[in-house]
Design an enzyme around this catalytic site. Structure first.
Site, short mmCIF file in Angstrom:
data_model
loop_
_atom_site.label_atom_id
_atom_site.label_comp_id
_atom_site.label_asym_id
_atom_site.label_seq_id
_atom_site.Cartn_x
_atom_site.Cartn_y
_atom_site.Cartn_z
N ASP A 73 0.85 -1.18 0.00
CA ASP A 73 0.00 0.00 0.00
C ASP A 73 0.88 1.24 0.00
OD1 ASP A 73 0.86 -0.39 2.59
OD2 ASP A 73 -1.06 -0.07 3.54
N PHE B 54 6.51 2.43 -4.47
CA PHE B 54 7.90 2.66 -4.08
C PHE B 54 8.41 4.06 -4.43
CE2 PHE B 54 7.66 -2.00 -4.58
CZ PHE B 54 7.95 -2.36 -3.27
#
Length: 235
Positions: free
Chosen positions: A65, A78
């Site tokens: 998430d 990321f």
């Protein structure tokens, strides 16, 4: 047809927007954004799909998430916004990138205008940076799990895995790794995609075998072997 993404994903997901689970998810999100702080900003929720159209996907990097602290999440797994300090997971990804391909990311300048953690260039080359859950409450990791996002992103994964053109799925962590069977089931006529699984790059789990996975070079070798242009992993 409702245009939410702005590319072919709208056509492919048109039925999904109408399903009861998605309508319930949408109502939940309206309340969450109204009553508190949620990341990423609502306009950025689908950035991964906006930047990487269905036919352009060469690689899928699956996250969990979004980052849940201010100024970080902007809709790509990321990746962080400009001027944001690199989160530990991204630091470890860049360490692996250096060890694998010799690409050095930590020599880029810091500061409010720094783009050192912005992964948009990967996304624009066909690297779909997809979280399995696309929103999160501020300071509460995992707070929007089980609300419907997993079903939605499973559909995205199914659509990609059923595509004829070979691609690479990079599954970091247990949550992402659990999608391996879904990918295998969705391939309609044999195995055509490369699936790479490994521990999550978080400092809590990276020591279990994330480092040394050579994900980026393995990815490019596979793409080239299948007549697909490799990814330029430099930022």
């Amino acid at each position: 047809m409702k245009k939410i993404i702005g590319n072919k994903w709208d056509e492919l997901l048109a039925d999904e927007w109408q399903k009861p689970y998605y309508q319930e998810l949408r109502s939940f999100l309206i309340d969450e954004y109204r009553d508190g702080t949620v990341y990423p900003p609502a306009a950025d929720i689908y950035n991964a799909l906006r930047l990487t159209d269905y036919d352009d996907v060469r690689v899928v990097i699956l996250g969990q998430d979004p980052y849940h602290e201010p100024g970080q999440a902007h809709g790509l797994a990321f990746s962080v916004r400009e001027g944001t300090e690199l989160p530990p997971s991204l630091v470890n990804i860049f360490k692996e990138l250096k060890d694998d391909l010799g690409i050095v990311m930590d020599d880029k300048p810091d500061g409010p205008d720094s783009s050192r953690g912005v992964l948009d260039p990967w996304a624009r080359q066909g690297v779909l940076l997809l979280n399995t859950v696309l929103t999160v409450r501020a300071h509460q990791a995992g707070s929007h799990r089980g609300k419907g996002w997993e079903r939605f992103t499973d559909r995205v994964i199914e659509l990609l895995a059923s595509r004829e053109k070979p691609m690479v799925f990079i599954l970091w962590g247990a949550n992402a790794g659990a999608k391996k069977d879904l990918i295998l089931r969705s391939q309609q006529d044999g195995l055509r995609h490369l699936i790479i699984t490994a521990p999550h790059p978080s400092p809590l789990s990276a020591y279990r075998g994330f480092f040394g996975g050579s994900y980026f070079s393995r990815c490019n070798y596979f793409l080239e072997d299948n007549g697909v242009s490799p990814v330029d992993w430099r930022l």
